[in-house]
Design an enzyme around this catalytic site. Structure first.
Site, PDB file in Angstrom:
ATOM      1  N   PRO A   4       0.932  -1.152  -0.018  1.00  0.00           N
ATOM      2  CG  PRO A   4       0.130  -1.209   2.089  1.00  0.00           C
ATOM      3  CD  PRO A   4       1.270  -1.907   0.529  1.00  0.00           C
ATOM      4  CB  CYS A   5      -0.316   4.774  -1.135  1.00  0.00           C
ATOM      5  SG  CYS A   5       0.113   4.598  -3.444  1.00  0.00           S
ATOM      6  N   PRO A   6       1.543   5.014   2.205  1.00  0.00           N
ATOM      7  CG  PRO A   6       3.092   6.491   2.749  1.00  0.00           C
ATOM      8  CD  PRO A   6       1.929   5.344   2.899  1.00  0.00           C
TER       9      PRO A   6
END
Length: 74
Positions: free
Chosen positions: A12-14
């Site tokens: 996932p981001c970040p």
């Protein structure tokens, strides 16, 4: 020159940006890192964030299920 590969599909981001940046910082100037990213937020955010950090994007390729982003180390 050999390309290094970093598979961040499912990351996932970040976190995917942080891992990309850490890997690029370990590499010699001019080396290419191929980063595999999911569609959606990862491919929208990571290239922009790396550009802001001063990295040169070599290419972005849509491979159907995911994207290949090639970035040059500083």
């Amino acid at each position: 020159m050999n390309k290094k590969k970093l598979d961040l599909r499912g990351t996932p981001c970040p976190i995917n940006f942080v891992r990309s940046k850490l890997q690029l910082e370990k590499m010699s100037s001019g080396e290419i890192l191929e980063i595999l990213l999911d569609s959606g937020e990862p491919i929208e955010q990571v290239p922009n964030s790396l550009t802001i950090e001063g990295y040169h994007l070599e290419s972005i390729e849509d491979l159907g299920e995911y994207f290949s982003l090639c970035v040059q180390a500083k």
